[in-house]
Scaffold this motif. Structure first.
Motif, mmCIF file in Angstrom:
data_model
loop_
_atom_site.group_PDB
_atom_site.id
_atom_site.type_symbol
_atom_site.label_atom_id
_atom_site.label_comp_id
_atom_site.label_asym_id
_atom_site.label_seq_id
_atom_site.Cartn_x
_atom_site.Cartn_y
_atom_site.Cartn_z
ATOM 1 N N ILE A 203 -7.603 1.622 4.463
ATOM 2 C CA ILE A 203 -7.686 1.221 3.056
ATOM 3 C C ILE A 203 -7.951 2.471 2.215
ATOM 4 O O ILE A 203 -7.493 2.577 1.072
ATOM 5 N N ARG B 130 -4.661 4.177 1.494
ATOM 6 C CA ARG B 130 -3.948 3.318 0.524
ATOM 7 C C ARG B 130 -4.524 3.505 -0.885
ATOM 8 O O ARG B 130 -3.790 3.701 -1.854
ATOM 9 N N ASP B 131 -5.860 3.470 -0.989
ATOM 10 C CA ASP B 131 -6.493 3.595 -2.299
ATOM 11 C C ASP B 131 -6.203 4.962 -2.925
ATOM 12 O O ASP B 131 -6.023 5.065 -4.141
ATOM 13 N N LEU C 162 -0.664 -0.965 5.646
ATOM 14 C CA LEU C 162 -1.557 -1.126 4.485
ATOM 15 C C LEU C 162 -1.118 -0.213 3.351
ATOM 16 O O LEU C 162 -1.451 -0.449 2.188
ATOM 17 N N THR C 163 -0.395 0.832 3.700
ATOM 18 C CA THR C 163 -0.039 1.850 2.711
ATOM 19 C C THR C 163 1.302 1.570 2.004
ATOM 20 O O THR C 163 1.472 1.947 0.840
#
Ligand code: DQA
Length: 164
Positions: free
Chosen positions: A82, A85-86, A114-115
């Protein structure tokens, strides 16, 4: 114009790692080909590989105000991170995700990225050629953005002239 290429964990082992899945090509050979394409397109290119999640987050943040486009293979972090991704989402720089293998043909835990949802697009399953496709894609995207900005500037200049 500058492109930054970010490679995740174990990609430094390409050429000797599971050749049946990833092929015989070494990471430096893939990068040499990308450098040629960048040169042909008058584009600066920088390469970064890390086995550490935080270092990848740091490198993404460093792209702010510096890179016009990013090509990333987050490797195993694709399915877990995450934080990466963030970081991609935070910097708002067009990013193309690459995977050498077709992650959908492999174990179920690799099916989810997730990315990918915060990237402009994802290229997978074509081996090292995927990085070439990513180069073409990111050059196309960055050129379109550049042309759009130039058109906006020309419009603003025109409006300012008319207002005077
Ligand atoms: C990979 C696919 C990932 O699932 C794996 O963990 C990798 C490489 C690929 O390029 O196919 O390390 O990102």
């Amino acid at each position: 114009m500058k492109i930054v290429v970010i490679q995740g964990p174990n990609l430094n082992m390409l050429g000797m790692r599971e050749q049946n899945i990833y092929g015989p090509m070494k990471l430096e050979d893939i990068h040499a080909q990308m450098r040629d394409v960048a040169e042909q397109n008058n584009t600066e290119i920088e390469f970064f590989q890390s086995n550490l999640e935080g270092e990848i987050v740091d490198r993404l943040q460093e792209c702010l105000g510096d890179a016009d486009g990013i090509i990333i293979n987050p490797a195993a972090y694709t399915h877990t991170s995450i934080a990466i991704r963030d970081a991609i989402s935070a910097i708002q720089i067009p990013t193309v995700e690459v995977h050498l293998s077709n992650i959908h043909q492999r174990e179920e835990f690799r099916h989810k990225s997730l990315t990918a949802p915060v990237c402009a697009g994802q290229i997978l399953g074509f081996g090292p050629f995927g990085y070439h496709l990513a180069m073409i894609s990111i050059l196309q995207i960055t050129n379109e953005i550049k042309a759009m900005k130039e058109a906006q500037q020309a419009q603003q200049a025109q409006a300012a002239l008319q207002a005077n």
